[in-house]
Design a protein around this motif. Sequence first.
Motif, PDB file in Angstrom:
ATOM      1  N   PHE A   1      42.606  42.088 -18.267  1.00 32.28           N
ATOM      2  CA  PHE A   1      41.391  41.414 -18.717  1.00 32.28           C
ATOM      3  C   PHE A   1      40.221  41.716 -17.786  1.00 32.28           C
ATOM      4  N   VAL A   2      40.481  41.742 -16.481  1.00 30.61           N
ATOM      5  CA  VAL A   2      39.408  42.061 -15.534  1.00 30.61           C
ATOM      6  C   VAL A   2      38.904  43.480 -15.782  1.00 30.61           C
ATOM      7  N   GLY A   3      39.842  44.437 -15.944  1.00 29.57           N
ATOM      8  CA  GLY A   3      39.447  45.818 -16.181  1.00 29.57           C
ATOM      9  C   GLY A   3      38.711  46.006 -17.490  1.00 29.57           C
ATOM     10  N   VAL A   4      39.244  45.417 -18.571  1.00 33.22           N
ATOM     11  CA  VAL A   4      38.601  45.552 -19.883  1.00 33.22           C
ATOM     12  C   VAL A   4      37.247  44.858 -19.893  1.00 33.22           C
ATOM     13  N   GLY A   5      37.176  43.668 -19.295  1.00 34.95           N
ATOM     14  CA  GLY A   5      35.898  42.960 -19.250  1.00 34.95           C
ATOM     15  C   GLY A   5      34.841  43.741 -18.507  1.00 34.95           C
ATOM     16  N   THR A   6      35.217  44.325 -17.382  1.00 37.00           N
ATOM     17  CA  THR A   6      34.265  45.132 -16.610  1.00 37.00           C
ATOM     18  C   THR A   6      33.833  46.356 -17.402  1.00 37.00           C
ATOM     19  N   GLY A   7      34.809  47.034 -18.001  1.00 32.92           N
ATOM     20  CA  GLY A   7      34.490  48.257 -18.735  1.00 32.92           C
ATOM     21  C   GLY A   7      33.619  48.007 -19.956  1.00 32.92           C
ATOM     22  N   LEU A   8      33.953  47.003 -20.756  1.00 38.45           N
ATOM     23  CA  LEU A   8      33.189  46.744 -21.976  1.00 38.45           C
ATOM     24  C   LEU A   8      31.792  46.215 -21.670  1.00 38.45           C
TER      25      LEU A   8
ATOM     26  N   LEU B   1      37.634  51.707 -29.400  1.00 38.66           N
ATOM     27  CA  LEU B   1      38.641  52.552 -28.759  1.00 38.66           C
ATOM     28  C   LEU B   1      38.790  52.188 -27.290  1.00 38.66           C
ATOM     29  N   ALA B   2      37.662  51.932 -26.619  1.00 34.13           N
ATOM     30  CA  ALA B   2      37.720  51.532 -25.215  1.00 34.13           C
ATOM     31  C   ALA B   2      38.467  50.211 -25.058  1.00 34.13           C
TER      32      ALA B   2
ATOM     33  N   ALA C   1      37.433  57.080 -21.357  1.00 35.73           N
ATOM     34  CA  ALA C   1      37.863  57.590 -20.048  1.00 35.73           C
ATOM     35  C   ALA C   1      37.428  56.650 -18.932  1.00 35.73           C
ATOM     36  N   ALA C   2      36.212  56.107 -19.030  1.00 36.54           N
ATOM     37  CA  ALA C   2      35.735  55.170 -18.008  1.00 36.54           C
ATOM     38  C   ALA C   2      36.596  53.915 -17.977  1.00 36.54           C
ATOM     39  N   THR C   3      37.006  53.443 -19.151  1.00 34.75           N
ATOM     40  CA  THR C   3      37.856  52.254 -19.206  1.00 34.75           C
ATOM     41  C   THR C   3      39.227  52.526 -18.588  1.00 34.75           C
TER      42      THR C   3
END
Length: 772
Positions: free
Chosen positions: A206-213, A232-233, A307-309
């Motif tokens: 969740f931390v990674g997805v939240g930061t990426g999105l 997709l991300a 890729a960034a995600t």
Amino acid sequence: MATWLYRLGLGAYRRRRLVLAAWLAVLAGAVCALVVVGGKLDNEFTIPGSESQRAQDTMAEDFPAAAGTSAQIVFTAPEGRRVSDPQAAQGIQRTLAAAQDAPQVAAVIPPDRAGTVTPDGRTALAQVNYDVTRSALDDGTLDALEETTRAAEEAGLEVSVGGQAYGNGVLTPSVLELLGVVVALAVLALTFGSLLAAGMPLLTAFVGVGTGLAGLLAVSSGVTVSSTALSLALMLGLAVGIDYALFVLSRHRTQLAQGMDPRESAGRAVGTAGSAVVFAGTTVIIALVGLLVVRIPFLTVMGLSAAATVLIAVLVAVTLLPALFGLAGARLAPRPGSRAARRAGVVAGHTKDTGDTKDTEDTEDTDDTAGIKDTEDTEDTAKSRASVMGQRWARLVTRRPLLVVVATVAALVTLALPAADLRLALPDNGTAAHGTSQRETYDTVADSFGPGFNGPLLVLAEADTPGQDGQRQVTTVAGRLQQLPGVVKVGQPQYAPDSGRAVIQVVPEGGPQDESTQDLVDAIRDDAATIEGETGAAVSVTGTTAIGIDVSDRLSASLLPFAAVVVGLCLVLLLLVFRSLVVPVKATIGFLLSVAASFGAVVAVFQWGWLADALDVARTGPVVSFLPIVLMAVLFGLAMDYEVFLVSSMREEWVRTGRARDAVVDGAGHASRVVTAAALIMFVVFASFVTTEDAIVKPIAFSLAFGVLVDAFVVRMTLVPAVLAMVGRGAWWLPRGLDRLLPDLDIEGARLHDGPHKEPVRPLTEIKAGSG
């Protein structure tokens, strides 16, 4: 790499509060940036350098309304009445007048002027032109247009609004998508036998997805980002974020069960499992960045966004996760006597014996063999007490390996057979969900006027002289176009006397996704030189339909080169990791079989209609044109993920014991539980997005879910052990000259087991070669 990651894991463990604060600051910064600069998604498909895009850009100079997006208003009178009746005609007139005053509207073309009234007089079609693209429409613009239909509805007419201005919206996670997260939590809880351990991968994901999105949406204020790129991300970030944390956490708990100090265990988990995570993540990132070679902007952004995600997920797994290990301390260890502790103890039991074997590296060959024999006896006793399901399955598939290989390959080839019928196209409003305004409009137009009215072509005619002579030329061009087969209607040319340019609307017989429409586009382009010679005016085809055809053509042409790049990358990376010739070739063939089977399943469901009702497919037809490349890029990285974790465990057993078949069975037993859990989580996450109504996201999610299922359980867990058992010792063979040239990536973290003052462990084949 393993040593560096080991130190990184130790550092994150020691400075856990600082690392946690840093990640929270990054997440808060991304959210604040999104709030400050906002974000706007752009679902326009453009293809710089193509004929259609050049003509579109040129047309915008003289005909901004024609170059912009458009909407359609369909009026349908009740049975026994006509739209020309006084009351109905007055309602239509008032609606069109209100539409002309609606925001951003450049022009309204009434049905009588466009000639779009059905012979029975019951249905009429008006067109609303905007002087901006669909992505440049303000929020509320289409809502305002829909409100203008009230007058016609009060006159007793049925009114629907659709057209090219409507497209795929932003994917909003529903209860069913969130259910995938709940199922993932259940799989983690069953895997670890602990809610604390099960919640940790979800928290980091969740931390990674939240930061990426949040970062991606913030960037969308200045860079074109589509809603599909965001979806997709989200899918990929959530899936790999959970899986990568699962691999590292599983190694950490295994080491804790063995009695290792939590701080040392955190460092070693990041150094060993983290090395494989970094490798797997790197392969996914390289494959996604490889979408740059297609040279289509929206696909490039899609690849870079995903890729960034994935990069964020890797960084979270090797920094934030060991920091959380530090906060949890020894509480992550399985309870003594629990099934999880016994299972972890059995899987980890070979570590001490491995160290004993390494200490005998410089002795004579006979001493090596004796040391290995002692280790094997100890290990066999432990395994006889607890044979895990992975070992049982591996023993089953290696008992008759040739039969398993033939049966597995035959099954995958059978699944892939429908792929021969694969057709590609971009989605239109005909693939929108039933009940939506744009779908109702699309179906009404197709039924009442013909499918071609849902995707008319625009032909740009450029006369060699402006003024009246140029107008005569473009009029001749319009007559010439009317003679082409497959043309239903040619509109009156819109002529700009100052430039000598004209826009001519050509309505084809088929819909936007039909092959006949593409044939007509090709026919106009093939006759362009002849038409110019006869009339003196150059012609080029553009419009949303033509641009979509050009995008699909470029994607189809790029598929084989991209596949060659991915296959070559697969061979090179696995050659470096496993220092073997058989393993890379076998893995590459398995990957191609997984991709082909996934293509076949997509064609069967989304083209042929098998299980279409069960999966709520709005309309069967051509597959989204960029699905094959996206599937290959993503599935390549995920396949290498499972390959590394499974085969590295087998290779570790081979280096330790020198027994080829037992190494396959025991290695599969050690890795199968984690790989199975990771694949199930990945499948559940992707499958949960199949429930969406988005015509782009649904087939992509289905193909990824099916691909992961096939690759993990059919290829990696079944085909791989069978092939390695057939090849035996040859699976780990590498020519001496090539062995000396290749760098040692130490993906298994062998150097960490030797301690800081010991020489790195060498493979058993090198030990025996040196002693001889």
